[in-house]
Scaffold this motif. Structure first.
Motif, short mmCIF file in Angstrom:
data_model
loop_
_atom_site.label_atom_id
_atom_site.label_comp_id
_atom_site.label_asym_id
_atom_site.label_seq_id
_atom_site.Cartn_x
_atom_site.Cartn_y
_atom_site.Cartn_z
N TYR A 68 0.84 -1.20 0.00
CA TYR A 68 0.00 0.00 0.00
C TYR A 68 0.88 1.24 0.00
O TYR A 68 1.71 1.43 0.88
N ARG A 69 0.69 2.10 -1.02
CA ARG A 69 1.49 3.31 -1.16
C ARG A 69 0.56 4.49 -1.42
O ARG A 69 0.32 4.87 -2.57
N PRO A 70 0.01 5.08 -0.38
CA PRO A 70 -0.89 6.22 -0.57
C PRO A 70 -0.14 7.42 -1.14
O PRO A 70 1.00 7.68 -0.77
N ASP A 71 -0.79 8.14 -2.04
CA ASP A 71 -0.14 9.31 -2.65
C ASP A 71 -1.23 10.26 -3.19
O ASP A 71 -1.44 10.35 -4.39
N PHE A 80 -11.96 9.33 -3.73
CA PHE A 80 -11.70 9.32 -2.28
C PHE A 80 -10.36 8.71 -1.91
O PHE A 80 -10.04 8.58 -0.72
N GLY A 81 -9.53 8.38 -2.90
CA GLY A 81 -8.21 7.88 -2.57
C GLY A 81 -7.32 7.81 -3.79
O GLY A 81 -7.81 7.63 -4.91
N GLN A 82 -6.02 8.00 -3.59
CA GLN A 82 -5.03 7.83 -4.66
C GLN A 82 -3.86 7.02 -4.11
O GLN A 82 -3.40 7.24 -2.98
N VAL A 83 -3.39 6.08 -4.94
CA VAL A 83 -2.32 5.17 -4.53
C VAL A 83 -1.40 4.93 -5.73
O VAL A 83 -1.76 5.19 -6.88
#
Length: 462
Positions: free
Chosen positions: A10-13, A100-103
């Motif tokens: 998991y690499r949130p960005d 709602f999210g970027q990875v």
């Protein structure tokens, strides 16, 4: 452009934050009465470090939209305009979805997690912000089939039934509801640039272009970033048009707000696969003029790129933009040939010979009413004796194909035994009817397995 899934932690960005408040509006997800997990795409969850989520965690994030760790603090409904059936509409935006999210995935790409059916937003107009369960099931089938056929498509990541009864005019009502999550390489559309141009916001246009180049295309901006972005988009979108044709696919609603700046296909509504090579075949009952018919999709996408060029005139002179647009036919022809040969399982003999082969294949399928999937399967597997029709056009194609070298190194059981994997409307309806009438999800699961086996056969054979 076919991206294979590669496992990654998991690499949130959340890079979208760099665009500030002008890209979208913070919104709240709907509070659904139920959250019943119906589909989770563990194959692609592994690429962003989420395959180990148990079902409860999955539902918290993708049904209740608890923020992902170290990611976006609140969902954003993105702002954009768009030409809808070539009528400009400034009153649209994310009306039943949000980002709602970027990875980052295993290839280093920035991917968005975004929704469909997650509730009302400032752009819902008179809509309820919901998605029918049937719409979600259809999107699973579309994305799985397109991925297997090498199309650069968004991935249906999650489908959760939400326990509401929805009224719709185009299917029996009340009907069941769902919320879907899509994994996609960006949600910046041609319509995103149209909105900025309409507002005359030069500074934000420069910012949006830079975001797309550095975060979505992973390139450094040139002296003319607007023309650079258009050149990249023209090549990608031309390939998208070619991939639709070779897959026998009709998207149905190729409006500028549905065309991703990265050339990735997404947002599936009235889609259909055409059984035959029929340029007039349409998917949407409301497409009365055939604007987005099977054989007009390249024209439609080229026109949409023209609207992107018009928007980019805010920050660029016309000549380099025109020059980029004029390359579309060249890129399209190249992509059609490359993808045709890929699906036939043969290597190139040079552009002119390849072009003649493709034209012969189109004539054979069209004039002799050979189903598209049967045509490719038979010639890839060598089972051409199974054809009921062996007319002059088909024989002419077979004669040309004899001069080509097959590149299959490990022909597997799919090519030996079949059955041919298609996705025609009757089967789609039967899969849905099993769910609607008996809550039987087995036909859907079996179809997903068959599609993935077909996709693996294409990968293994090359």
């Amino acid at each position: 452009m076919h991206i294979k899934p590669i496992a990654s932690p998991y690499r949130p960005d959340p890079q979208i934050a760099s665009l500030g408040a002008k890209i979208g509006d913070p919104v709240r997800p709907a509070d659904f009465p139920e959250t019943i997990l119906r589909f989770r795409n563990d194959r692609w969850a592994a690429t962003i470090g989420m395959a180990a989520y148990d079902d409860a965690t999955w539902v918290r994030h993708f049904g209740r939209f608890q923020p992902l760790p170290d990611n976006m603090p609140a969902p954003l409904a993105l702002r954009y305009h768009g030409h809808q059936f070539r009528v400009y509409n400034p009153d649209i935006g994310d009306g039943r979805g949000f980002l709602f999210g970027q990875v980052r995935d295993g290839n280093g790409r920035l991917l968005d997690l975004a929704t469909k059916g997650s509730g009302t937003t400032p752009y819902s107009r008179r809509g309820d912000g919901r998605l029918t369960l049937k719409g979600g099931v259809r999107e699973i089938l579309a994305t799985e089939m397109l991925e297997a056929l090498g199309v650069n498509t968004s991935k249906t990541f999650s489908l959760i039934e939400t326990g509401e009864e929805l009224m719709r005019g185009d299917e029996p009502s009340p009907t069941r509801s769902a919320v879907m999550v899509r994994l996609s390489h960006g949600h910046i559309r041609i319509g995103s640039f149209q909105r900025v141009a309409a507002e005359g916001d030069t500074a934000f246009m420069h910012q949006l272009i830079a975001y797309c180049l550095t975060q979505l295309y992973d390139v450094a901006p040139s002296e003319n970033p607007a023309a650079q972005l258009l050149e990249l988009a023209v090549e990608r979108v031309a390939d998208l048009a070619a991939s639709y044709m070779v897959a026998g696919f009709v998207h149905g609603v190729l409006n500028t707000d549905n065309i991703n700046i990265t050339g990735e296909s997404f947002d599936y509504g009235p889609w259909r696969f055409s059984e035959y090579w029929d340029p007039q075949f349409t998917a949407a009952y409301f497409d009365e003029s055939g604007l987005y018919a099977f054989g007009r999709q390249a024209e439609a996408l080229h026109w949409n790129l023209g609207q992107l060029a018009v928007a980019l005139r805010l920050v660029s002179d016309a000549p380099p933009l025109i020059s980029a647009l004029e390359r579309f036919p060249h890129f399209y022809q190249q992509a059609v040939i490359r993808r045709f040969l890929w699906r036939l399982g043969v290597s190139s003999r040079g552009t002119e010979k390849d072009r003649l082969l493709v034209e012969a294949a189109e004539r054979a399928m069209s004039r002799e009413k050979i189903p598209i999937d049967q045509f490719f399967f038979a010639h890839r597997s060598g089972k051409t004796d199974a054809f009921e029709t062996q007319g002059e056009y088909h024989l002419a194609f077979r004669e040309q194909l004899q001069d080509y070298t097959r590149i299959d190194s490990r022909p597997g059981s799919y090519w030996k035994d079949g059955p041919i994997c298609s996705m025609l409307i009757n089967e789609v309806e039967n899969i849905w009817n099993a769910i609607a009438d008996q809550d039987d999800w087995q036909p859907l699961q079996r179809k997903i397995s068959a599609i993935r086996a077909m996709g693996q056969a294409h990968e293994d054979a090359i």
